[in-house]
Motif scaffolding. Structure first.
Motif, PDB file in Angstrom:
ATOM      1  N   GLY A 242       0.818  -1.215   0.000  1.00  0.00           N
ATOM      2  CA  GLY A 242       0.000   0.000   0.000  1.00  0.00           C
ATOM      3  C   GLY A 242       0.847   1.257   0.000  1.00  0.00           C
ATOM      4  N   CYS A 243       1.957   1.217   0.711  1.00  0.00           N
ATOM      5  CA  CYS A 243       2.857   2.367   0.735  1.00  0.00           C
ATOM      6  C   CYS A 243       3.491   2.600  -0.628  1.00  0.00           C
ATOM      7  CB  CYS A 243       3.935   2.155   1.800  1.00  0.00           C
ATOM      8  SG  CYS A 243       5.018   3.587   2.059  1.00  0.00           S
ATOM      9  N   HIS A 244       3.798   1.499  -1.339  1.00  0.00           N
ATOM     10  CA  HIS A 244       4.357   1.642  -2.688  1.00  0.00           C
ATOM     11  C   HIS A 244       3.337   2.283  -3.632  1.00  0.00           C
ATOM     12  CE1 HIS A 244       7.821  -0.439  -1.376  1.00  0.00           C
ATOM     13  NE2 HIS A 244       7.287  -1.655  -1.336  1.00  0.00           N
ATOM     14  N   VAL A 245       2.067   1.954  -3.440  1.00  0.00           N
ATOM     15  CA  VAL A 245       1.012   2.578  -4.243  1.00  0.00           C
ATOM     16  C   VAL A 245       0.980   4.080  -3.972  1.00  0.00           C
ATOM     17  CG1 VAL A 245      -1.482   2.733  -4.600  1.00  0.00           C
ATOM     18  CG2 VAL A 245      -0.394   0.492  -4.371  1.00  0.00           C
ATOM     19  N   GLU A 246       1.075   4.455  -2.702  1.00  0.00           N
ATOM     20  CA  GLU A 246       1.087   5.879  -2.358  1.00  0.00           C
ATOM     21  C   GLU A 246       2.280   6.592  -2.978  1.00  0.00           C
ATOM     22  OE1 GLU A 246       0.929   5.612   1.946  1.00  0.00           O
ATOM     23  OE2 GLU A 246      -1.171   6.238   1.913  1.00  0.00           O
ATOM     24  N   GLN A 247       3.430   5.927  -3.022  1.00  0.00           N
ATOM     25  CA  GLN A 247       4.614   6.534  -3.626  1.00  0.00           C
ATOM     26  C   GLN A 247       4.390   6.803  -5.112  1.00  0.00           C
ATOM     27  OE1 GLN A 247       7.124   7.493  -1.741  1.00  0.00           O
ATOM     28  NE2 GLN A 247       6.169   6.550   0.032  1.00  0.00           N
ATOM     29  N   ARG A 248       3.770   5.841  -5.788  1.00  0.00           N
ATOM     30  CA  ARG A 248       3.518   6.012  -7.233  1.00  0.00           C
ATOM     31  C   ARG A 248       2.539   7.160  -7.478  1.00  0.00           C
ATOM     32  NH1 ARG A 248       4.028   3.118 -12.026  1.00  0.00           N
ATOM     33  NH2 ARG A 248       3.421   4.582 -13.657  1.00  0.00           N
ATOM     34  N   VAL A 249       1.487   7.229  -6.664  1.00  0.00           N
ATOM     35  CA  VAL A 249       0.515   8.315  -6.796  1.00  0.00           C
ATOM     36  C   VAL A 249       1.183   9.657  -6.530  1.00  0.00           C
ATOM     37  CG1 VAL A 249      -1.589   9.318  -5.833  1.00  0.00           C
ATOM     38  CG2 VAL A 249      -1.460   6.844  -6.219  1.00  0.00           C
ATOM     39  N   PHE A 250       2.042   9.695  -5.512  1.00  0.00           N
ATOM     40  CA  PHE A 250       2.731  10.944  -5.177  1.00  0.00           C
ATOM     41  C   PHE A 250       3.643  11.390  -6.320  1.00  0.00           C
ATOM     42  CE2 PHE A 250       6.530  13.010  -3.276  1.00  0.00           C
ATOM     43  CZ  PHE A 250       5.921  14.198  -2.899  1.00  0.00           C
ATOM     44  N   LYS A 251       4.366  10.460  -6.917  1.00  0.00           N
ATOM     45  CA  LYS A 251       5.255  10.810  -8.030  1.00  0.00           C
ATOM     46  C   LYS A 251       4.458  11.352  -9.214  1.00  0.00           C
ATOM     47  CE  LYS A 251       8.994   7.569  -6.934  1.00  0.00           C
ATOM     48  NZ  LYS A 251       9.750   6.372  -7.365  1.00  0.00           N
ATOM     49  N   ASP A 252       3.327  10.698  -9.508  1.00  0.00           N
ATOM     50  CA  ASP A 252       2.483  11.175 -10.605  1.00  0.00           C
ATOM     51  C   ASP A 252       1.925  12.567 -10.289  1.00  0.00           C
ATOM     52  OD1 ASP A 252       2.968   8.816 -11.907  1.00  0.00           O
ATOM     53  OD2 ASP A 252       1.048   7.892 -11.390  1.00  0.00           O
ATOM     54  N   LEU A 253       1.533  12.769  -9.053  1.00  0.00           N
ATOM     55  CA  LEU A 253       0.990  14.073  -8.645  1.00  0.00           C
ATOM     56  C   LEU A 253       2.061  15.147  -8.715  1.00  0.00           C
ATOM     57  CD1 LEU A 253      -1.608  15.397  -7.544  1.00  0.00           C
ATOM     58  CD2 LEU A 253      -0.745  14.960  -5.242  1.00  0.00           C
ATOM     59  N   LEU A 254       3.290  14.793  -8.321  1.00  0.00           N
ATOM     60  CA  LEU A 254       4.396  15.744  -8.384  1.00  0.00           C
ATOM     61  C   LEU A 254       4.680  16.143  -9.831  1.00  0.00           C
ATOM     62  CD1 LEU A 254       6.530  17.159  -6.573  1.00  0.00           C
ATOM     63  CD2 LEU A 254       8.058  15.239  -7.078  1.00  0.00           C
ATOM     64  N   THR A 255       4.639  15.183 -10.730  1.00  0.00           N
ATOM     65  CA  THR A 255       4.867  15.464 -12.148  1.00  0.00           C
ATOM     66  C   THR A 255       3.781  16.371 -12.711  1.00  0.00           C
ATOM     67  OG1 THR A 255       5.967  13.329 -12.430  1.00  0.00           O
ATOM     68  CG2 THR A 255       5.152  14.417 -14.415  1.00  0.00           C
ATOM     69  N   LYS A 256       2.548  16.146 -12.260  1.00  0.00           N
ATOM     70  CA  LYS A 256       1.419  16.919 -12.778  1.00  0.00           C
ATOM     71  C   LYS A 256       1.385  18.326 -12.201  1.00  0.00           C
ATOM     72  CE  LYS A 256      -3.642  16.804 -13.164  1.00  0.00           C
ATOM     73  NZ  LYS A 256      -4.876  16.029 -12.838  1.00  0.00           N
ATOM     74  N   LYS A 257       1.601  18.458 -10.907  1.00  0.00           N
ATOM     75  CA  LYS A 257       1.447  19.749 -10.245  1.00  0.00           C
ATOM     76  C   LYS A 257       2.744  20.557 -10.190  1.00  0.00           C
ATOM     77  CE  LYS A 257      -2.903  19.196  -9.108  1.00  0.00           C
ATOM     78  NZ  LYS A 257      -3.975  20.074  -9.649  1.00  0.00           N
ATOM     79  N   CYS A 258       3.874  19.894 -10.115  1.00  0.00           N
ATOM     80  CA  CYS A 258       5.169  20.584 -10.005  1.00  0.00           C
ATOM     81  C   CYS A 258       6.145  19.990 -11.022  1.00  0.00           C
ATOM     82  CB  CYS A 258       5.731  20.464  -8.599  1.00  0.00           C
ATOM     83  SG  CYS A 258       4.621  21.024  -7.297  1.00  0.00           S
ATOM     84  N   PRO A 259       5.888  20.176 -12.310  1.00  0.00           N
ATOM     85  CA  PRO A 259       6.715  19.515 -13.334  1.00  0.00           C
ATOM     86  C   PRO A 259       8.188  19.917 -13.298  1.00  0.00           C
ATOM     87  CG  PRO A 259       5.265  21.162 -14.318  1.00  0.00           C
ATOM     88  CD  PRO A 259       4.818  20.998 -12.904  1.00  0.00           C
ATOM     89  N   ARG A 260       8.477  21.168 -12.936  1.00  0.00           N
ATOM     90  CA  ARG A 260       9.872  21.608 -12.916  1.00  0.00           C
ATOM     91  C   ARG A 260      10.634  20.899 -11.797  1.00  0.00           C
ATOM     92  NH1 ARG A 260      10.230  28.004 -12.896  1.00  0.00           N
ATOM     93  NH2 ARG A 260      12.454  27.422 -12.946  1.00  0.00           N
ATOM     94  N   ILE A 261      10.002  20.776 -10.639  1.00  0.00           N
ATOM     95  CA  ILE A 261      10.653  20.063  -9.535  1.00  0.00           C
ATOM     96  C   ILE A 261      10.835  18.595  -9.889  1.00  0.00           C
ATOM     97  CG2 ILE A 261      10.369  19.298  -7.149  1.00  0.00           C
ATOM     98  CD1 ILE A 261       8.954  21.909  -6.555  1.00  0.00           C
ATOM     99  N   ALA A 262       9.811  17.991 -10.474  1.00  0.00           N
ATOM    100  CA  ALA A 262       9.903  16.582 -10.859  1.00  0.00           C
ATOM    101  C   ALA A 262      11.012  16.361 -11.880  1.00  0.00           C
ATOM    102  CB  ALA A 262       8.556  16.107 -11.416  1.00  0.00           C
ATOM    103  N   ALA A 263      11.115  17.273 -12.853  1.00  0.00           N
ATOM    104  CA  ALA A 263      12.168  17.150 -13.866  1.00  0.00           C
ATOM    105  C   ALA A 263      13.542  17.325 -13.250  1.00  0.00           C
ATOM    106  CB  ALA A 263      11.932  18.185 -14.971  1.00  0.00           C
ATOM    107  N   HIS A 264      13.671  18.253 -12.313  1.00  0.00           N
ATOM    108  CA  HIS A 264      14.951  18.482 -11.646  1.00  0.00           C
ATOM    109  C   HIS A 264      15.379  17.249 -10.850  1.00  0.00           C
ATOM    110  CE1 HIS A 264      18.174  20.604  -9.620  1.00  0.00           C
ATOM    111  NE2 HIS A 264      17.664  20.268  -8.441  1.00  0.00           N
ATOM    112  N   LEU A 265      14.452  16.666 -10.103  1.00  0.00           N
ATOM    113  CA  LEU A 265      14.771  15.468  -9.324  1.00  0.00           C
ATOM    114  C   LEU A 265      15.142  14.301 -10.230  1.00  0.00           C
ATOM    115  CD1 LEU A 265      11.975  15.635  -6.594  1.00  0.00           C
ATOM    116  CD2 LEU A 265      14.392  16.210  -6.337  1.00  0.00           C
ATOM    117  N   GLU A 266      14.453  14.197 -11.354  1.00  0.00           N
ATOM    118  CA  GLU A 266      14.767  13.124 -12.302  1.00  0.00           C
ATOM    119  C   GLU A 266      16.142  13.324 -12.913  1.00  0.00           C
ATOM    120  OE1 GLU A 266      12.852  10.973 -16.293  1.00  0.00           O
ATOM    121  OE2 GLU A 266      11.786  12.591 -15.260  1.00  0.00           O
TER     122      GLU A 266
END
Length: 310
Positions: A242-266
């Protein structure tokens, strides 16, 4: 000239002005260097500069103002009006509309903050913990903790190791009495749900529930409703699926809402789960100040249970 012929008065004035910030730091800079320590509402030691304290005082004033709103509604709508959000279908339409209005008002008030004195009752009732408790004999918690008191399992061994690590230095939690209360809640639940048993992180959640709910039994049932009815399934089981599911949702949400931060982390090849896993397992209890995490992070997980009309 006193300063020599190579420096005009204008040059000297400019040079002096350039040195003023270094010689006389601003009021804001001086205040930022003043460290203040005090205990918050729940006994945690808070350390910050003067500006931090001013912000916290503003938050407390807003909480007090919100408390006045709650008490005003209590006086106008009757005692415990916030617990009367679900009535059976045989009531008249006017009453149903009244219930709908109460539910919407209640949800807005919860998002703005529940007065500390009302949190135990409001959390316990609206989260579903009271209903869950009503399905078992009244002596369930005492019987359970008494029966497993001397049992030794891998879960109890890990709990005993984690007790002194749970908010060390807290004036109540980090005492023999606090350790005993927290141990009974965690050990009791580990036997109630063998699939979960005990997972590191639950000690912080249960500790905060103890501080708010005031009694072990209420904290136990709040923990039960969180793990069994509110949070993602298998969040605390052996494989943490269940925690892994939350991590995946969080990553997708980060990409959608904060694309610059997500791109920088990637680009840095940084796995955000290294940080966020603790957030979800501890329900932010180690990541935010107590006066933020207690009214928001725990009850926000139960807000969606209030009523389908909200």
């Amino acid at each position: 000239m006193m300063y020599g012929s190579t420096h005009s008065k204008i040059d000297l004035a400019i040079e002096y002005q350039a040195q003023v910030p270094a010689l006389r730091p601003s009021i804001r800079a001086r205040r930022a260097n003043i460290t203040v320590k005090f205990q918050d509402l729940y006994g945690f030691t808070v350390e910050g500069n003067v500006d931090d304290v001013n912000v916290l005082n503003e938050v407390r004033e807003k909480v007090r103002e919100q408390g006045r709103v709650w008490w005003s509604l209590e006086a106008s709508k009757g005692v415990n009006w916030y617990l009367q959000t679900q009535l059976n279908s045989t009531l008249k339409s006017s009453l149903k509309f009244s219930v709908l209005v109460n539910a919407i008002t209640l949800k807005r008030l919860i998002r703005k903050g529940i007065p500390p004195s009302l949190r135990p009752k409001v959390w316990f009732s609206l989260s579903g913990a009271a209903k869950k408790k009503s399905t078992v004999p009244e002596s369930y918690y005492n019987d359970l903790t008494g029966a497993v008191e001397d049992k030794v399992t891998p879960a109890t061994k890990q709990i005993d190791q984690d007790l002194p690590r749970t908010f060390p230095g807290h004036p109540w939690l980090d005492t023999p009495e606090g350790h005993s209360a927290l141990r009974r809640v965690l050990v009791g639940y580990s036997f109630r749900d063998s699939d979960v048993g005990y997972c590191q992180g639950l000690n912080y959640v249960a500790a905060l529930l103890l501080l708010v709910m005031k009694t072990e039994e209420d904290a136990f049932w709040m923990l039960a409703v969180l793990l069994e009815d509110v949070l993602v399934n298998d969040c605390y089981t052996y494989n943490l699926s269940g925690c892994h599911v939350e991590q995946r949702v969080f990553k997708d949400l980060l990409t959608k809402k904060c694309p610059r931060i997500a791109a920088h982390l990637e680009a840095m090849e940084f796995d955000v789960s290294l940080v966020s896993t603790e957030w979800f397992l501890c329900l932010f209890s180690k990541s935010l100040p107590s006066e933020v995490r207690l009214p928001f992070t725990l009850f926000s997980y139960t807000l969606n249970i209030l009523t389908p009309h909200c």
